[in-house]
Design an enzyme around this catalytic site. Structure first.
Site, short mmCIF file in Angstrom:
data_model
loop_
_atom_site.label_atom_id
_atom_site.label_comp_id
_atom_site.label_asym_id
_atom_site.label_seq_id
_atom_site.Cartn_x
_atom_site.Cartn_y
_atom_site.Cartn_z
N ARG B 121 60.43 48.20 42.83
CA ARG B 121 59.84 46.81 42.31
C ARG B 121 59.19 46.02 43.44
NH1 ARG B 121 65.49 47.16 40.53
NH2 ARG B 121 65.57 48.13 38.43
N LYS B 143 45.29 40.59 41.98
CA LYS B 143 45.23 41.34 40.61
C LYS B 143 45.17 42.72 40.94
CE LYS B 143 42.99 38.38 37.35
NZ LYS B 143 41.57 38.23 36.70
N GLU B 185 28.79 40.38 42.88
CA GLU B 185 30.05 39.74 42.69
C GLU B 185 29.55 38.51 43.52
OE1 GLU B 185 32.57 39.78 40.70
OE2 GLU B 185 32.69 41.81 40.26
N LYS B 227 36.30 32.71 45.98
CA LYS B 227 37.50 33.68 45.50
C LYS B 227 38.67 32.72 45.88
CE LYS B 227 39.37 37.26 43.65
NZ LYS B 227 39.35 38.67 43.17
N GLU B 237 45.26 32.90 36.57
CA GLU B 237 44.21 32.71 35.56
C GLU B 237 44.73 32.13 34.34
OE1 GLU B 237 41.64 36.32 35.55
OE2 GLU B 237 41.87 36.29 33.21
N ARG B 241 40.60 30.17 37.32
CA ARG B 241 40.53 31.63 37.60
C ARG B 241 39.70 32.35 36.61
NH1 ARG B 241 44.43 35.52 40.91
NH2 ARG B 241 42.83 37.47 41.18
N ASN B 245 35.49 35.44 35.89
CA ASN B 245 35.21 36.50 35.13
C ASN B 245 33.64 36.44 34.63
OD1 ASN B 245 37.32 38.37 34.82
ND2 ASN B 245 38.49 36.46 34.21
N HIS B 248 31.69 39.37 32.97
CA HIS B 248 32.79 40.45 32.78
C HIS B 248 33.38 40.93 31.29
CE1 HIS B 248 33.08 40.14 36.92
NE2 HIS B 248 34.27 41.05 37.33
N HIS B 252 32.52 44.59 31.14
CA HIS B 252 33.68 45.52 30.63
C HIS B 252 33.41 46.16 29.49
CE1 HIS B 252 37.05 43.20 33.10
NE2 HIS B 252 36.21 43.93 34.04
N HIS B 265 30.49 49.33 38.64
CA HIS B 265 31.03 48.14 38.17
C HIS B 265 29.90 47.01 38.31
CE1 HIS B 265 33.94 45.01 37.19
NE2 HIS B 265 34.07 44.31 38.09
#
Lengths: 373, 373
Positions: B121, B143, B185, B227, B237, B241, B245, B248, B252, B265
């Protein structure tokens, strides 16, 4: 209705645990009040539970839920099951506003909580626990996760539910052995933090075990109260929360050694408590009389069924306990009745002696005991 | 050394990103200072990265690490790999005090972060990113996660590293196409929040792409700064935030439609930015001149390689974006150069038109472009 609402307040979440017989009949109203924006809801349950209670549950929700099934059993509490459920959520179009409802016992509840923790990096979920174990212990506090081959609950997350709804009337529809095993967590709660609960469990064990609604609701509410207080003081188990692990170090070892197949979780924890009480007695943390009384109450919520394992395997398995840090072995021990402590200096011989003493008791407890079907 | 330290301060974590050429040579000292209690350390890396840099890395650490390998490639970024690594950690006796070190690009870094988030955990981890993409974007911000069959990064957790050590000299040992794709990026960071960075990327693109140490370190540090500021303002987010994206949503979708195999990517994100800039231009959020300049800089960090997909598949795949909530489709659009916004009212025809326009550009960009090996 003998209902109780117990608030859980931690550093990261505030929510209520509602405990009442017959609560399931109004689950739809409760969820509508909790979630006024009417998100999409996904119930995660087992075919057995849904067969017993699904019609009432869906009727109360006016049918606006998607049901995802998981077979019962610890062997399904794995990442592969979580992945399959996550793919189903994605196929059904679940998004970050969607809400999961764990309508289940503790195994599936832990897994559904972890599914909620991980799906899109975290969505909301509600616990509707259907076993004594889940109502008393596993549905609140935010510990979620799955098993690895290497051990139980070794992979997971802290992720609190939005609310917990515990219908104590549901417990009567489950096998008696499950109720008894689950109530061992109440015995544990009494031993570590609530002497009055322990005494109630001792004196009223017949009413509780016969499923008397008022007695059962009282015991579950008092147990939830103990857990809520401990979790509020130490959400991430850096200190006091470890006390909730009384009986769990050897209990988990017994479960692992027996492939999670011979005993219910609460039964393994009961054996683990017997061993911990033995160590505490030898260290004079509890008197001989207190140790005997605790043993008697644990047995009253038994029978403690026999199991096959050997001492050296059990001792080796305790080395894998999550509470161990940088090589030192942690153990929770009672201090009298109603208090407990974490010790880190358990010697190998102390552990071996206590495990051997526990193993010898198996025959005694087993003789004349009724083994549940 | 042209080094920079950028602090990341969020509601749940505070840590530093250190960016400097040659930093790897002193990684052992840095880790010793960061972790004075000398916990057990486990490096998660790929065989390729370890072959290039493992000897220097282990020497700096005086050998006191266990190395776990994962093959390179997006197809391994799955729960099954995480489970295998978790079992290996358990077999090696990793406990709650152990620390993981992600010595890798973004794919393996995301997965190692998630392994750290879930093992018992949550244990600590450090990022030592080895690609431009990872240094600029994925190693900081917390993330973590893995892909589902249903889509990229659909299962994960927010879990920040203890520290990020980005050695910009390492980038020269990697294929040029990876550097170029990763720098998209940085272009994104400039477009959404830092006009000066955008202009530097425009004017200095030859120095940056030739691997000039000072230029590359400047660009990476400025991108990390963007960032870090965005993440500090909105860790989970819920708002700002989302600006990260940009590109993205369609990016994606392109990756999913091409099985994550045709483009890197950053290249897919570059295509997605082209589409977003097209929508912004039609909405007059950017002028024709600004749109042209942004397109030119994106291409300067190309070539943008061709890919095979059809418009209807891409549009359908954008419906699975994690940013979508309760059915409404979110899209990040630039406002001039250096600012951006999230819009939720993108119409189907707007999306289809932008996707078609992007698809038509493929041939233009491709003709005469050098396709990297």
């Amino acid at each position: 209705m003998h209902g109780t609402i117990i608030p859980v307040r931690t550093a990261s979440a505030v929510y209520d645990v509602e405990i009442a017989p017959g609560l399931l009949g109004s689950i739809g109203e409760r969820l509508a009040a909790l979630l006024p924006a009417r998100p999409r809801m996904f119930v995660v349950t087992s075919p057995e539970i849904w067969a017993l209670h699904g019609e009432a549950f869906a009727a109360s929700l006016h049918g606006v839920v998607t049901v995802l099934y998981v077979p019962s059993g610890e062997e399904h509490k794995r990442l592969a099951t979580v992945e399959r459920l996550a793919e189903e959520l994605a196929q059904h179009g679940a998004d970050r506003d969607s809400v999961l409802i764990a309508f289940s016992g503790g195994v599936l509840g832990d897994m559904t909580g972890f599914l909620a923790a991980g799906y899109m990096r975290g969505i909301r979920y509600v616990q509707v626990p259907t076993t004594a174990l889940a109502q008393i212990d596993s549905s609140l506090g935010g510990k979620t996760g799955v098993n690895l081959a290497a051990g139980k609950n070794l992979f997971g997350a802290f992720h609190h539910p939005l609310a917990v709804y515990a219908d104590t009337a549901v417990l009567r529809t489950l096998p008696a052995a499950q109720l008894r095993a689950g109530l061992q967590e109440s015995v544990k709660a009494g031993i570590i933090r609530d002497r009055a609960l322990f005494e109630y469990l001792d004196e009223q064990h017949e009413a509780v075990l016969n499923g008397d609604e008022a007695a059962l609701t009282h015991v579950i509410a008092a147990s939830v109260q103990v857990k809520a207080k401990v979790v509020a003081a130490d959400e991430k188990e850096s200190g006091e929360r470890m006390l909730l692990n009384l009986g769990h170090t050897l209990g988990h070892a017994i479960e692992a050694a027996t492939g999670y197949k011979q005993l219910l979780h609460g039964e393994a924890i009961a054996w683990g408590m017997i061993a911990a009480i033995g160590i505490a007695e030898r260290r004079s943390l509890v008197t001989t009389e207190e140790a005997a009384r605790m043993g008697r109450v644990i047995r009253a919520y038994g029978p403690l069924r026999n199991f096959s394992a050997n001492v050296s395997d059990l001792v080796a398995l305790t080395a894998k306990d999550k509470k161990n840090r940088s090589g030192s072995r942690s153990f929770v021990l009672p201090i009298g009745i109603g208090d407990a402590t974490v010790v880190r200096d358990i010697s190998p011989s102390e552990l071996i002696n206590a495990t051997e003493a526990m193993m010898e008791l198996r025959g005694d407890f087993h003789r004349g005991a009724q083994v549940p079907a």
